[in-house]
Structure formats: structure tokens, C-alpha cells
Design an enzyme around this catalytic site. Structure first.
Site, mmCIF file in Angstrom:
data_model
loop_
_atom_site.group_PDB
_atom_site.id
_atom_site.type_symbol
_atom_site.label_atom_id
_atom_site.label_comp_id
_atom_site.label_asym_id
_atom_site.label_seq_id
_atom_site.Cartn_x
_atom_site.Cartn_y
_atom_site.Cartn_z
ATOM 1 N N TYR A 521 -15.182 10.209 -0.120
ATOM 2 C CA TYR A 521 -16.405 9.886 -0.872
ATOM 3 C C TYR A 521 -17.236 8.856 -0.103
ATOM 4 C CZ TYR A 521 -19.637 8.930 -4.644
ATOM 5 O OH TYR A 521 -20.787 8.796 -5.383
ATOM 6 N N SER A 602 -20.774 15.448 -4.386
ATOM 7 C CA SER A 602 -21.915 14.555 -4.585
ATOM 8 C C SER A 602 -22.181 13.781 -3.292
ATOM 9 C CB SER A 602 -21.652 13.635 -5.774
ATOM 10 O OG SER A 602 -22.830 13.000 -6.194
ATOM 11 N N ASP A 689 -27.499 21.234 -12.630
ATOM 12 C CA ASP A 689 -27.184 19.917 -12.080
ATOM 13 C C ASP A 689 -28.484 19.140 -11.927
ATOM 14 O OD1 ASP A 689 -26.380 17.687 -10.728
ATOM 15 O OD2 ASP A 689 -25.181 18.743 -9.232
ATOM 16 N N HIS A 728 -23.317 18.687 -12.831
ATOM 17 C CA HIS A 728 -22.794 17.901 -11.719
ATOM 18 C C HIS A 728 -21.275 17.748 -11.788
ATOM 19 C CE1 HIS A 728 -23.578 15.439 -8.242
ATOM 20 N NE2 HIS A 728 -22.907 14.417 -8.743
#
Length: 759
Positions: A521, A602, A689, A728
Site C-alpha cells: 500500500y 486504491s 466507485d 471502492h
């Protein structure tokens, strides 16, 4: 039969040597080739994509608009796929259909998919519980029997009494795509205001439920987004944020920027058009508003933000029948301030002001100048203070992050002295509930191999230890978590920075290369903590694989310095850290390039997109979920402007130059030699999203497919899968979660060098 067609020959896998790698039938559905010059390529992207007799996938022809070109900060920028930013155009919808016409047959129409889906369904099928919460006369907790699309909110009179259904979102839609997105009880527990999200959208509709009758009031509050709910202590109503001026669609499929949030007060039982406007800031259309009613009920605390970090703090006295007038306490965006509790005018805040690893300070609203602030809990030398919560009148429960492992403690509210240490294994606290007026707390723990344990502790019984109230256990034949190991290693990045990484695998003598899933991430001050990851566990168990979690810079694992080390002009550090993790795993014999897959969602999708551009030679496969791929225009859609705190604003010349260097969309290359071949890549997004608009994935996939279309060196597939009635990620129904995980594992089964399959 199809299962045999997709068998890999492990010792001799090379996508560039077709005879040695795949049966010929596999190539008919997987690979791409440059058509002969005499062949007229299709221009209708809605046509079927597999042609005969050529034995390769033919990517859809996607229109390139060569006229879209602009000068930005002296850079000439072409945007051939800008038309894909319109989600409602027929051409965009044909594009989506054509992409799904490739990806769905590849993923779903196979024996692999059926077998993996069956195993994942069993893996998901175990009872799951949330932390109990005490509100008024009842306790509440979430429960999922295993495969329910949405967890059900249950009600109990006591912890020993039978539970009854208080709110079941599964009854709202047949496909489970309406989710309970938030809930807040009135101070006396008589009412619960709750938000409903449809198809994964960030837009909420707020309803109000009576605790005793378990029925709703008639009103529905709409155009609510990025808002909490703050009840007044008289239990008559609450404050909430609303985008009343938002034009056009508000269902999550739009791209319009969210502007001009306004704070309203709603009184229970009245229609929304009677709500009272409390405050607005028309001169600052991007500001977002969050509120807290102080524990004493006297103050309304207003938190104002315009990005995902740093907020200002205003407050107002709450006096009946008097206008609410706010006064500034913090009037600069320079740090984070989270209200904890108060004693009279003295307010306790969790903050990183002058404390990169956070501290707890006290601000007296009657004497609020910064020089008068005091520190209750000082910044720790090494550990990051993640949060603090006031319970049992004068106790602070605090959670620290120590080398990416949670530490839970109870401190005295007045002195900050340690009262109790709560013992934890290597893992993370994923939930906690408790109030200042109650002596008991509940907290949830999970780890890589532990789905969830709910603990109960009562401060009125200090001699007793925390008790296990509920524990979730996997219903998977032959699974024993004692058969697996979790180790934390530290490796060197390109600038010699020490980066921590967790590695999960089966216990065995020696180390031999295995299929490996590397997940990352690295952004927005978010810490990637040890937690239960079903897709990862499925990968490890099914392929005798390895799961790796590097804690790259940009996250919050070591406080603001770690975050700042991977944001703005330092964003490349996070990509370098991730690539160094891949090199560590291969050099130390955990895996090999053709067995190594990377995954991120993301901001993690951006991570994957940037890394396959920069170092395609490192990875065998890549999964990019709902990623931010157009770094030059991200700030123009929905809530994208808030991400400028991490990425920098494209409107700024210096940041634009930096963004241009790594933007996935703008750094796609044509493979000109074997080392430049992209790994097998699966791009996943959703049509509702409104956090990271699917246009990012659309444009990136179109650019990738065009770049590799004629390359003799690109044999790995580039696929885009677009899900419908999905967003999302939050609130996604269990059925969709299982199917998406099945798509991912099936893709890795078909594209990685996998020599062991346990289904």
C-alpha cells in the site's frame, strides 16, 4: 479437461518459449499476436475478441483521440483516452463490454474458476462477529453466520440474553448491494441514526431507528457524503454534513467533483427540508466538515479539512434556542487533531502537532492560545500512538504501533500513568467499543492466521483478566494455523533504508522457491498491520505459497517521518521499497520471478501500476485494484482533490513534474526486449466507485493494451475486469467478495509458475 489445458510445466516455464510452456489450446485463449498486414483489424469494440484461425486474444480496437493535447507547465500532454472519463457515453459502455468479453471468459469459464470458487466459499463460510456496543438499555453487535452478503446488527438486553435482529441489510435488496455504512446512537440509546450505501457508493441515505420498537421514523436524509453523525445530549437530533448543491447523479457512478459541503442539524421525526443550516464556507468549496458534541454536551467541536491530513479546529457553545457561532482554536492546516474527551473547558486531543509519532494534549477552550497547551501523554521515542479513547470516567485506552505490532494499554486520564497492559499476540486491534460512562470495554483482535477474537474487560473488576467473548474459527478441512509460520524480516531499500516485511508460509525445513503474493500500500499515513487476509491465505494454502507484506514508506508504521518519506516529492521511495522487497524475496530463495505476483488496491493500485512500468522484469503477475492511474488529472474527479496532500497538486509545476515521472498512464512503454515485457496483469475496477473513479483503470488498460498490441515480446495478457453495482470496496456483498477473490486466484493460477494445487 480444461484444468489439464492450463497446467504449467514448472521447470521450463517461459512465456517467450511457447512450445516449452503451454499446451497449444491454452495459447488460443491467452496470448496476443500482431496480425498480418493484410488483415483488416476490427474497429467495433463490441465485437467478440477471439478470432480464428489466429490463436491469440485480439484486444479491442480503442479509439485514440489525437486532438486532445494541451500544454501544462511547459509539458506537452496528450490524452488520447480522455473520452473514457465519461461513464455514461455509449462508447465508454461499449469499451467496458468489450473488456469484460475478454476477461470474463478467461477467468470464469473454466474448471479452475469453479474449483477455486468452491474452496473460497468454504473458506468464507464461518461465523464472524463484531465488538459488542452498549447503548442505553441494550447491547449491539454485528454477526454474519458465514455467507450472508451483509452482516446483521443484533440486539441483546444483556450479554447472556438471546439476541434478536435489530437491523438486517440483507432484507433491503435481493443481491445484497445495499450496505449499512455507518451508525451512531443517541446518548440515551433510544435512537440509532444509520447510513445506507447502495452499490458501493460513498453517498449515504440516513435513516433513524427506534431501539425499543426496532422500527424507523419516516424521514430519509439524502445527499450525505463524507459525514459523521453527532447527536446532541438532549437526544432530540444530530449534526451531519450534506452536499445540497450537488447537481446531476449522486449514485456513485458520476465523476463530478464534490464541493460545498454544509453542516446541518436534523431534528428526529421531521422532514429533511426542515433541517437547520448551521455553517457553510462558500469561499472554500473543498472544505469538509466533521463534528463532535463534547462529552459534557456543552460544546460543538468542528473539524475542518480539505485533504486527507491536517485539520483546523473550531468550536461553539451549544445553548438552547441560541444561534451557533464558531470560534477558531486551530486556524491553520498544519497537523491532525482528534477530539478524545473533555473535563469542563479542558479538551483532550490526539495530535501529531510537534510530535511525528503523536501525543495527547490538553487545550483549555477558555484559554486556547497555543503557548497554554499542555501534554498529557508525550510522544514516544519509537512507538506510534495510533489512537486514544476515554472509558470508565477517568481511563484512557491507548493503542500503540511498535514495529508494526499493536500494543494496548490503559492510562490514567489525569496523570497519564500506566494502569494496565493488555497482552496481545502479533497482530492488530481492528475494533474497540466503550464509553466514558461505562466501565466495560470490548476489543477485537486479528492476525494473519486469526480471523477474529472479541475480548471483554470490565474496569470495575480490575483483578480479572480480559475474557474471550467470541472467537471466529475457519471452517476449512485440514487447516491448522500451527502449520504456518509468521516471520518479520528487515531488508534494505535502494537508499539503504531498513524496511520491515512480514512473511507468511507453511513451516518446513529449508527454503525453496514457492509461488509468492507480495501485497503493498504505502500511502496516506495508513499502516499495513498484520490482519486476516482471506485471498492471501487462500493463495498460501492452495499453491503451497508465500505471502509477503512489506511496510513501505508513505504509510504510517513509524509515524509522520515514515509517511513523509514516501509522499509528495518522495513518492518514488515507496515504489523503490516495494521493488526492493521483490528483489529480497527472489535473492533469498523465497520465490522466483515467474512465481512472484504483486497486488495492491486504491493507492496500492497506483503502486502496482507504477512498478510494472518501472521494473516489469521483477514480476510474473500483477493485480491492480481500483487504482489511481492518471496522476495528472486525479484531482478533478469526486474527492480526488483531497489526495493532493499525498501526491501533490498537478496545478503546481514542481509537483506536476514529479507526478509525470511515475504516473502509470503516462509511463506505459512498448516492450522492445524480453526484459521490458509486462507481467501478466489483471486490472480490477467497479462501475460505482466514486472514491477512485473507474476512468483511471479504463484509461490505463486502454494505454497498456495499445502499447503491447504489436510487440513480439509481449505474450503475457493484460486484462481489465469491470464489476457492476460495486464500489471502492466498503460494503461489498460476500458473494461479490468471493467472486472477486476467485477471479484473482484463478488469474494467478493461470499465469504464474504453479506446481502444486490444493483444491
Amino acid at each position: 479437461m480444461l484444468k489439464l489445458l492450463f497446467q504449467f510445466i514448472a521447470k521450463e516455464r517461459s512465456l517467450r518459449n511457447l512450445q516449452k510452456t503451454f499446451p497449444s489450446q491454452f495459447l488460443k485463449s491467452l496470448t496476443m499476436s500482431q496480425p498480418k498486414a493484410s488483415v483488416n483489424r476490427p474497429t467495433d469494440i463490441s465485437r467478440p475478441v477471439i478470432e480464428e484461425p489466429n490463436s491469440r486474444i485480439i484486444y479491442p480496437e480503442v479509439r485514440k483521440d489525437t486532438k486532445v493535447e494541451e500544454m501544462i507547465h511547459e509539458y506537452r500532454v496528450r490524452d488520447a483516452y480522455r473520452w473514457l472519463e465519461d461513464p455514461d457515453s455509449e462508447e465508454t459502455q461499449r469499451f467496458v463490454s468489450a473488456q469484460n468479453n475478454i476477461s470474463q471468459p478467461f477467468l470464469e469459464r473454466s474448471e479452475e474458476w469453479e474449483g477455486i470458487n468452491a474452496k473460497l466459499t468454504k473458506l468464507f463460510d464461518f461465523p464472524k462477529f463484531g465488538c459488542p456496543m452498549r447503548h442505553g438499555d441494550y447491547y449491539y453487535h454485528f454477526k454474519n453466520t458465514g455467507l450472508q452478503n451483509q452482516s446483521v446488527l443484533m440486539q441483546q438486553k444483556t450479554l447472556e440474553d438471546p439476541e434478536v435482529v435489530f437491523l438486517d441489510p440483507n432484507t433491503l435488496t435481493a443481491d445484497g448491494t445495499t450496505a449499512l455504512s455507518q451508525k451512531t446512537f443517541s446518548d440515551d440509546g433510544a435512537y440509532m441514526a444509520y447510513g445506507l450505501s447502495e452499490s458501493g457508493s460513498d453517498w449515504n441515505k440516513i435513516r433513524i431507528r427506534k431501539a425499543k420498537e426496532r422500527t424507523d421514523f419516516p424521514e430519509t436524509l439524502e445527499k450525505v457524503k463524507f459525514s459523521n453523525i453527532s447527536w446532541t445530549k438532549d437526544n432530540k437530533g444530530f449534526f451531519y454534513g450534506r452536499y445540497i448543491d450537488q447537481a446531476g447523479k449522486t449514485d456513485g457512478s458520476e465523476t463530478k467533483q464534490n464541493e460545498n459541503q454544509k453542516l446541518y442539524y436534523h431534528r428526529v421525526g421531521e422532514s429533511q427540508d426542515q433541517d437547520k443550516l448551521i455553517v457553510e464556507f462558500p469561499e472554500h468549496p473543498l472544505w469538509r466538515l466533521q463534528t463532535d458534541v463534547s462529552d459534557c454536551g456543552k460544546y460543538l467541536i468542528l473539524s475542518i479539512s480539505h485533504t486527507v491530513r491536517d485539520n483546523m479546529v473550531y468550536y461553539a457553545d451549544l445553548k438552547e434556542d441560541e444561534a451557533i457561532t464558531f470560534k477558531p482554536i486551530v486556524d491553520k492546516f498544519e497537523a491532525d487533531y482528534d477530539y478524545i474527551t473533555n473535563e469542563g473547558s479542558k479538551m483532550y486531543f490526539h495530535t501529531n502537532k510537534d510530535a511525528p509519532k503523536y501525543r495527547v494534549i490538553v487545550i483549555d477552550f477558555d484559554n486556547p492560545a497555543e503557548e497554554n497547551w499542555t501534554t498529557l501523554i508525550a510522544e514516544h521515542e519509537k512507538d506510534v500512538l495510533e489512537w486514544a479513547k476515554c472509558v470508565n470516567e477517568d481511563k484512557l485506552v491507548v493503542c500503540y504501533n511498535r514495529d508494526v505490532k499493536n500494543i494496548l494499554q490503559a492510562l490514567d486520564l489525569h496523570t497519564g500513568q500506566l494502569i494496565r497492559q493488555f497482552g496481545l499476540d502479533i497482530g492488530s486491534i481492528n475494533s474497540i467499543s466503550g464509553k466514558r460512562k461505562y466501565s466495560e470495554i470490548f476489543y477485537g483482535f486479528s492476525s494473519f492466521l486469526t480471523p477474529g477474537i472479541i475480548y471483554h474487560y470490565d474496569f470495575s473488576k480490575p483483578v480479572e483478566k480480559p475474557k474471550v467473548l467470541r472467537e471466529s474459527t475457519l471452517n476449512l478441512e485440514g487447516f491448522n494455523r500451527d502449520d504456518f509460520s509468521v516471520e518479520q524480516v528487515f531488508y534494505r531499500s535502494s537508499d539503504d533504508m531498513n524496511i520491515p516485511m512480514f512473511i507468511v508460509r507453511r513451516k518446513k525445513d529449508g527454503v525453496e522457491p514457492r509461488p509468492c503474493l507480495l501485497y503493498g500500500y504505502g500511502g496516506f499515513n495508513h499502516s499495513l498491520m498484520p490482519s486476516f487476509f482471506i485471498t492471501g491465505l487462500m493463495f498460501v494454502d492452495t499453491f503451497d505459497g508465500v505471502l509477503a507484506f512489506p511496510n513501505i514508506r508513505g504509510g504510517g508504521e513509524y509515524g509522520m517521518e515514515w509517511h513523509n518519506g514516501g509522499r509528495l516529492l518522495n513518492k518514488q521511495n515507496g515504489f523503490d521499497d516495494f521493488q526492493a522487497a521483490a528483489e529480497y524475496l527472489t535473492k533469498n530463495n523465497y520465490t522466483t520471478k515467474d512465481r512472484l505476483a504483486i497486488q495492491g488496491a486504491s493507492n496500492g493500485g497506483l503502486l502496482v501500476g507504477a512498478c510494472i512500468n518501472q521494473r516489469p522484469d521483477l514480476f510474473g503477475a500483477a493485480i491492480a485494484q481500483v487504482g489511481v492511474m492518471d496522476m495528472l488529472r486525479f484531482h478533478k474527479f469526486t474527492i480526488g482533490h483531497a489526495w493532493c496532500s499525498d501526491y501533490g497538486s498537478p496545478d503546481d509545476r514542481t509537483h506536476f513534474s514529479n507526478l509525470f515521472k511515475y504516473s502509470p498512464l503516462h509511463n506505459v512503454h512498448i516492450p522492445l526486449n524480453p526484459n521490458q515485457e509486462y507481467p501478466s496483469t489483471l486490472i480490477l475496477t467497479a462501475d460505482h466507485d466514486d472514491r477512485v473513479s473507474p476512468l483511471h483503470s479504463f484509461k490505463f488498460a486502454a494505454a497498456l493494451q495499445e502499447a503491447v498490441r504489436h510487440s513480439e515480446y509481449q505474450l503475457n495478457p493484460i486484462l481489465l475486469r469491470v464489476y457492476t453495482k460495486a464500489g471502492h470496496g466498503a460494503g461489498k456483498p460476500t458473494t461479490m467478495r468471493i467472486n472477486e477473490a476467485t477471479d484473482i486466484i484463478t488469474f494467478l493460477r493461470k499465469t504464474l509458475n504453479v506446481d502444486s494445487v490444493n483444491l
